[in-house]
Design a protein around this motif. Sequence first.
Motif, mmCIF file in Angstrom:
data_model
loop_
_atom_site.group_PDB
_atom_site.id
_atom_site.type_symbol
_atom_site.label_atom_id
_atom_site.label_comp_id
_atom_site.label_asym_id
_atom_site.label_seq_id
_atom_site.Cartn_x
_atom_site.Cartn_y
_atom_site.Cartn_z
ATOM 1 N N ILE A 3 0.843 -1.209 0.000
ATOM 2 C CA ILE A 3 0.000 0.000 0.000
ATOM 3 C C ILE A 3 0.875 1.254 0.000
ATOM 4 N N GLY A 4 1.915 1.254 0.817
ATOM 5 C CA GLY A 4 2.829 2.393 0.859
ATOM 6 C C GLY A 4 3.505 2.637 -0.479
ATOM 7 N N SER A 5 3.916 1.571 -1.136
ATOM 8 C CA SER A 5 4.581 1.731 -2.430
ATOM 9 C C SER A 5 3.619 2.297 -3.477
ATOM 10 N N LEU A 6 2.352 1.892 -3.426
ATOM 11 C CA LEU A 6 1.367 2.451 -4.352
ATOM 12 C C LEU A 6 1.146 3.943 -4.086
ATOM 13 N N ALA A 7 1.143 4.324 -2.812
ATOM 14 C CA ALA A 7 1.007 5.742 -2.471
ATOM 15 C C ALA A 7 2.199 6.544 -2.986
ATOM 16 N N VAL A 8 3.395 5.999 -2.836
ATOM 17 C CA VAL A 8 4.592 6.681 -3.333
ATOM 18 C C VAL A 8 4.557 6.758 -4.859
ATOM 19 N N PHE A 9 4.091 5.698 -5.509
ATOM 20 C CA PHE A 9 3.948 5.722 -6.959
ATOM 21 C C PHE A 9 3.022 6.878 -7.366
ATOM 22 N N GLY A 10 1.896 7.011 -6.673
ATOM 23 C CA GLY A 10 0.977 8.115 -6.946
ATOM 24 C C GLY A 10 1.648 9.463 -6.767
ATOM 25 N N TYR A 11 2.467 9.586 -5.732
ATOM 26 C CA TYR A 11 3.209 10.827 -5.510
ATOM 27 C C TYR A 11 4.148 11.108 -6.684
ATOM 28 N N ILE A 12 4.871 10.095 -7.131
ATOM 29 C CA ILE A 12 5.807 10.274 -8.243
ATOM 30 C C ILE A 12 5.067 10.742 -9.498
ATOM 31 N N VAL A 13 3.933 10.131 -9.781
ATOM 32 C CA VAL A 13 3.132 10.532 -10.942
ATOM 33 C C VAL A 13 2.650 11.972 -10.767
ATOM 34 N N SER A 14 2.231 12.329 -9.560
ATOM 35 C CA SER A 14 1.754 13.699 -9.334
ATOM 36 C C SER A 14 2.879 14.718 -9.492
ATOM 37 N N VAL A 15 4.078 14.354 -9.094
ATOM 38 C CA VAL A 15 5.236 15.246 -9.281
ATOM 39 C C VAL A 15 5.509 15.419 -10.771
ATOM 40 N N ALA A 16 5.436 14.337 -11.522
ATOM 41 C CA ALA A 16 5.654 14.420 -12.967
ATOM 42 C C ALA A 16 4.587 15.276 -13.645
ATOM 43 N N ALA A 17 3.344 15.131 -13.204
ATOM 44 C CA ALA A 17 2.243 15.874 -13.820
ATOM 45 C C ALA A 17 2.307 17.365 -13.519
ATOM 46 N N THR A 18 2.732 17.707 -12.309
ATOM 47 C CA THR A 18 2.748 19.114 -11.902
ATOM 48 C C THR A 18 4.104 19.779 -12.078
ATOM 49 N N ARG A 19 5.137 18.956 -12.217
ATOM 50 C CA ARG A 19 6.532 19.446 -12.240
ATOM 51 C C ARG A 19 6.823 20.286 -11.006
ATOM 52 N N SER A 20 6.304 19.789 -9.893
ATOM 53 C CA SER A 20 6.543 20.414 -8.600
ATOM 54 C C SER A 20 6.822 19.321 -7.576
ATOM 55 N N PRO A 21 7.786 19.541 -6.680
ATOM 56 C CA PRO A 21 8.045 18.549 -5.634
ATOM 57 C C PRO A 21 6.843 18.330 -4.715
ATOM 58 N N LEU A 22 5.901 19.262 -4.721
ATOM 59 C CA LEU A 22 4.698 19.126 -3.897
ATOM 60 C C LEU A 22 3.669 18.195 -4.533
ATOM 61 N N GLY A 23 3.858 17.837 -5.784
ATOM 62 C CA GLY A 23 2.901 16.979 -6.464
ATOM 63 C C GLY A 23 1.554 17.663 -6.589
ATOM 64 N N PHE A 24 0.488 16.907 -6.365
ATOM 65 C CA PHE A 24 -0.857 17.461 -6.510
ATOM 66 C C PHE A 24 -1.158 18.562 -5.497
ATOM 67 N N LEU A 25 -0.413 18.607 -4.419
ATOM 68 C CA LEU A 25 -0.610 19.693 -3.460
ATOM 69 C C LEU A 25 -0.297 21.057 -4.086
ATOM 70 N N ALA A 26 0.512 21.070 -5.138
ATOM 71 C CA ALA A 26 0.861 22.325 -5.810
ATOM 72 C C ALA A 26 -0.355 22.956 -6.482
ATOM 73 N N TRP A 27 -1.385 22.158 -6.785
ATOM 74 C CA TRP A 27 -2.574 22.687 -7.430
ATOM 75 C C TRP A 27 -3.538 23.336 -6.441
ATOM 76 N N TRP A 28 -3.345 23.080 -5.160
ATOM 77 C CA TRP A 28 -4.276 23.627 -4.167
ATOM 78 C C TRP A 28 -3.750 24.852 -3.590
#
Length: 128
Positions: free
Chosen positions: A103-128
């Motif tokens: 479960i933890g690895s899947l969460a980290v995978f999601g974080y990595i994808v969110s960083v790639a999508a936003t080009r921010s170390p904050l990931g999806f948090l950068a959109w909020w």
Amino acid sequence: MYSALRHLHLTTVALSLCLFVLRGIWMLAESPQLRRRWVRIVPHAIDAVLLASAIGLAAILRQYPFAQGWLTAKVLGLIVYIALGSIALKRGPTKAIRGAAFIGSLAVFGYIVSVAATRSPLGFLAWW
């Protein structure tokens, strides 16, 4: 060249995730499928292509880890993902620990994808 390499990278990301999820399900179900030869070889081949395409994209874009914060976050996330994935699929001493690492690895995978999508170390948090 960039478009083809990006497509290859995204395809191998999807394949890598699908195989990881499948192997995680088999691990939790204690399936003998995990011992099949292709299951031990194919994910590593896909991940090698994934890494090579990532390096190629970084070179083409001239954006490198430790120079770009978002790429540094992806590389560090990848290290955590690999460690948790190893615990989940092989090194976890109990099924509970392996399941939690999965479960933890899947969460980290999601974080990595969110960083790639936003080009921010904050990931999806950068959109909020």
